[in-house]
Structure formats: structure tokens, C-alpha cells
Design an enzyme around this catalytic site. Sequence first.
Site: not given
Length: 325
Positions: A112, A252, A282
Site C-alpha cells: 500500500c 491511504h 482499500n
Amino acid sequence: MGIEIIGIGSYLPEKILTNTELEKMVDTTDEWITTRTGIKERRIAKDTEATSDLAIHAAKRAIKKANISALDLDAIIVATITPDMFFPSTACFVQKGLGAKNAAAFDIAAACSGFIYGLAIAKSFINSDTCKTVMVLGAEKLSSIVDWTDRNICVLLGDGAGAVILKKTNSTSDILSTYLGADGNAGDLLYIPGGGSRNPATHKTVDERLHYMKMEGNKLFKIAVRAMADSAKKAIELAGITRDDVKLIIPHQANIRIVEAVARQLGVPMDKVFLNIQKYGNTSSATTPIALEEAIYEGKVKKGDIVVLVAFGGGLTWGATAIRL
Ligand code: ACO
């Protein structure tokens, strides 16, 4: 001379998978997902689409915005944990798809945090005169590594891609700082055990579902808050600015509660923090470029404003960057 984002583009697949639909797939509820994560729906790519296909859509939009030709790109860097194949790199598929024949191309694996790692590499390439014009992408087809019978994970993830094009500039725009970190000791909190050289694919690894993402969400949660808050603070400090100089924090998008906790630790109100997790879930390396593009599109930030991108992910990895747009 600074570095400017001369073009930005994103791509989200059309298909929407809602929490209500997930209720029919696993033992979960819209209420649980919404209150525990902030996610209402996510996008799912077609079976025929690979990560590079999503990336190419985003890249073409960024090229159009930048008003350049694909031939002007000197490097294409793709951050992904869902490459089309082990090799060639997804970046090479993107290079082919764009006809960017003058560009070097490679992937980076930092989960990520990959897009922020990519920006740091691009900055170094440009400042060292290795490249003039660099495209950095975060692109993921996470639906391809999700165990759709595991309610702990399948409700969290989605597919998408974002791309930026960076170039040297005489304007005030710049990547003011980059801060990167990692802790391999905690790598077993988020990983895919099968398919690599440690556990090559066999019937047994398939039967044991080792090709799907495994996660210890609870432990990750606490580390994520600390790592993201510390990274954002370090990026602000390294940029020689204060928290008040930052127009928008772009974190994020893993969990709204993580983002809220990070904002509290930074002493920043939530109206200075960008959120789109409710729409996309996500998307790993793609969350920050997609969010940055939306923030610009929605007029939340404009040229001259300072944004801080901050992320955390498998590895473990983390990082943050302060950018004057
Ligand atoms: N629906 C209903 N119940 C669920 C679901 C679900 N989808 N998932 C888990 N539960 C249950 C659990 O089984 C558990 O039940 P039990 O108490 O009977 O054992 C209960 O809910 C609580 O589970 P927790 O794991 O404690 O729930 P928590 O509040 O921690 O939320 C979550 C879980 C959302 C995963 C959270 O821990 C989180 O977001 N962690 C961080 C994830 C992250 O940042 N990952 C890194 C990025 S991902 C990447 O890199 C691609």
C-alpha cells in the site's frame, strides 16, 4: 528548479459491489462493515481485465491532462501487489499499451505504500537528470487475490488505478520531502504465502488457499496508526513546514477509524483529511493517487497548495511525502 505533477488520472472499474451484496456472499452486515471500516461499496474489475488494463486507462487520462505524448515518458514505475504476471513487469505491459517506447519500465513491491515509494524514486531520477519525465502509478486488481469466503478480508478491498506524471519545473511546485520506512519483522501480519519461491504453486497450495491474502487486522491497525502519524510528521518536518501549512492530508484509505486516529495524533481536523474509502474501499497502492486526483477534481486543493500523502502496508512498509502542487 522543482518537480511538478503535470498530469494526473485515475480509473475505477464500472462494476460496483455493495455491502448489501456482500451480505449474500459471507456472514457479514452493511452495519458491521460501515461502522468498523467506513466502506459502503467497492469497484471490481472484469475477469478479462488485468492490473495493467486498469493502469493503462489511468495513464492515458494523465497523459491527456499533461498534454504530452506517451513518447515523452522517460520512465514508467508501477507500484502493485497484483502484477499481471511474475514477469514481465506490469510497467512493461503499460509501456506497451501506451506505445511509450522511450520509457524505461519497472515495478516496485511496497504494497500500500508503493505509490509513495514510487514518488521518491521518481524524484531521485529527475533530480539526478536520469530522467526528465516520469510516470508513477499505483494499480491493483485486489479482487484477484481476495478469498471471497473470508469475511475478515473480502469486505475491505477493491480494484482501481491512479497515475501521475512528474517533470522538472521553474514554478513553485515541488516534492518538498519524502520519508520512507519498513519493518520486515512484522511481514507475517499481511502476506500471500503461496505462489512465490518459498511455496511454489502446487495442488496442495491451492487446496490450502495459500494464494490468497492473509491478514491480522487487529495488530495491523495499531501499527498503521503509529506508522502513518509518525511518517506524516516526519514528512512535514523534512519539508521545513508546519502542520498549518498543509492544505490537505491524503491518507491511504484502509479504514476510516485508522484515518481518524491518525488525524487525532497529528492534531488535524477531519475536514483537512481526504476520504473516499466509502466508495472504493482499500485499493492498496492506488488509494493515494486516486484520492489526490479526486481532491484536485473536487477543488479541495489547487496549484500552490501543499498536500501530504501518507500510507502504510504489507512488508511492513510506510511512508509520506509533502508536495506543493
Ligand atoms: N463481518 C462481520 N463480522 C466480522 C467481519 C465481517 N466482515 N470481519 C470480522 N468480523 C468479526 C470477527 O470475526 C470478530 O468476531 P469475534 O469477536 O467473534 O472473534 C469481530 O468481528 C471483531 O473482529 P476484529 O478483527 O477485532 O475487528 P476490528 O474492529 O479490528 O476490525 C478490521 C477489523 C476492519 C480488519 C480492522 O482491524 C482493520 O482495518 N485493520 C487494519 C487493516 C489494514 O490496515 N490492513 C493493511 C492494509 S491492507 C493492504 O495492504 C492491501
